[in-house]
Design a protein around this motif. Sequence first.
Motif, PDB file in Angstrom:
ATOM      1  N   UNK A  63       4.392  10.359  -0.508  1.00  0.00           N
ATOM      2  CA  UNK A  63       3.073  10.780  -0.013  1.00  0.00           C
ATOM      3  C   UNK A  63       2.326   9.584   0.584  1.00  0.00           C
ATOM      4  N   UNK A  64       1.468   9.865   1.540  1.00  0.00           N
ATOM      5  CA  UNK A  64       0.769   8.811   2.291  1.00  0.00           C
ATOM      6  C   UNK A  64      -0.064   7.898   1.394  1.00  0.00           C
ATOM      7  N   UNK A  65      -0.647   8.437   0.309  1.00  0.00           N
ATOM      8  CA  UNK A  65      -1.521   7.629  -0.547  1.00  0.00           C
ATOM      9  C   UNK A  65      -0.803   7.024  -1.758  1.00  0.00           C
ATOM     10  N   UNK A  66       0.501   7.249  -1.861  1.00  0.00           N
ATOM     11  CA  UNK A  66       1.252   6.720  -3.008  1.00  0.00           C
ATOM     12  C   UNK A  66       1.122   5.206  -3.075  1.00  0.00           C
ATOM     13  N   UNK A  67       0.716   4.694  -4.241  1.00  0.00           N
ATOM     14  CA  UNK A  67       0.602   3.264  -4.453  1.00  0.00           C
ATOM     15  C   UNK A  67      -0.696   2.642  -3.974  1.00  0.00           C
ATOM     16  N   UNK A  93      -0.521  17.140  -4.496  1.00  0.00           N
ATOM     17  CA  UNK A  93      -0.534  17.590  -3.109  1.00  0.00           C
ATOM     18  C   UNK A  93      -1.923  17.391  -2.489  1.00  0.00           C
ATOM     19  N   UNK A  94      -2.963  17.743  -3.210  1.00  0.00           N
ATOM     20  CA  UNK A  94      -4.326  17.635  -2.689  1.00  0.00           C
ATOM     21  C   UNK A  94      -4.716  16.188  -2.399  1.00  0.00           C
ATOM     22  N   UNK A  95      -4.222  15.255  -3.218  1.00  0.00           N
ATOM     23  CA  UNK A  95      -4.593  13.845  -3.061  1.00  0.00           C
ATOM     24  C   UNK A  95      -3.535  13.051  -2.298  1.00  0.00           C
ATOM     25  N   UNK A  96      -2.453  13.731  -1.888  1.00  0.00           N
ATOM     26  CA  UNK A  96      -1.367  13.093  -1.154  1.00  0.00           C
ATOM     27  C   UNK A  96      -0.818  11.897  -1.927  1.00  0.00           C
ATOM     28  N   UNK A 102      -0.608  10.838 -10.279  1.00  0.00           N
ATOM     29  CA  UNK A 102      -1.693  11.704 -10.766  1.00  0.00           C
ATOM     30  C   UNK A 102      -1.707  11.686 -12.285  1.00  0.00           C
ATOM     31  N   UNK A 103      -0.528  11.855 -12.888  1.00  0.00           N
ATOM     32  CA  UNK A 103      -0.455  11.892 -14.348  1.00  0.00           C
ATOM     33  C   UNK A 103      -0.938  10.567 -14.943  1.00  0.00           C
TER      34      UNK A 103
END
Length: 136
Positions: A63-67, A93-96, A102-103
Amino acid sequence: MDDNKALAIVSALANGVNPQTGEMFEIDSPYQSVDVIRALYVAVRALEMTARTRARANRGRMPANAGKPWSEQEDRELLEKFDAGRSVPELAQAHDRTMAGIQARLERHGRLQGQGLQWRGRASQPEAEADRSGGA
């Protein structure tokens, strides 16, 4: 309805929990019937297989925002959505972001208690202890 939401609902039913209220079903509920529980677990496995197949197809695409760092605004939105009942896959999904991200963020804010995602190839705690002690 997306597959992740369906999986969450069917999993709750298979575990004897009302997915809308979080309450356990009464012992005489049809959801407590052995055949119904077995059928629900077959459905859970099928939905999990679909998710794994989709994940394999998407492997390598993060996802684009990972990390990336979390802003205070994004943290607030995450907690509001989680408190409103959104699932970890929906939030990812909502936060990409990844579900693990998220967890981890929800654990950091005290919304989840170290449940951790189960990673492939990683033995659970009892299995790891049995391996170290030579037991089965």
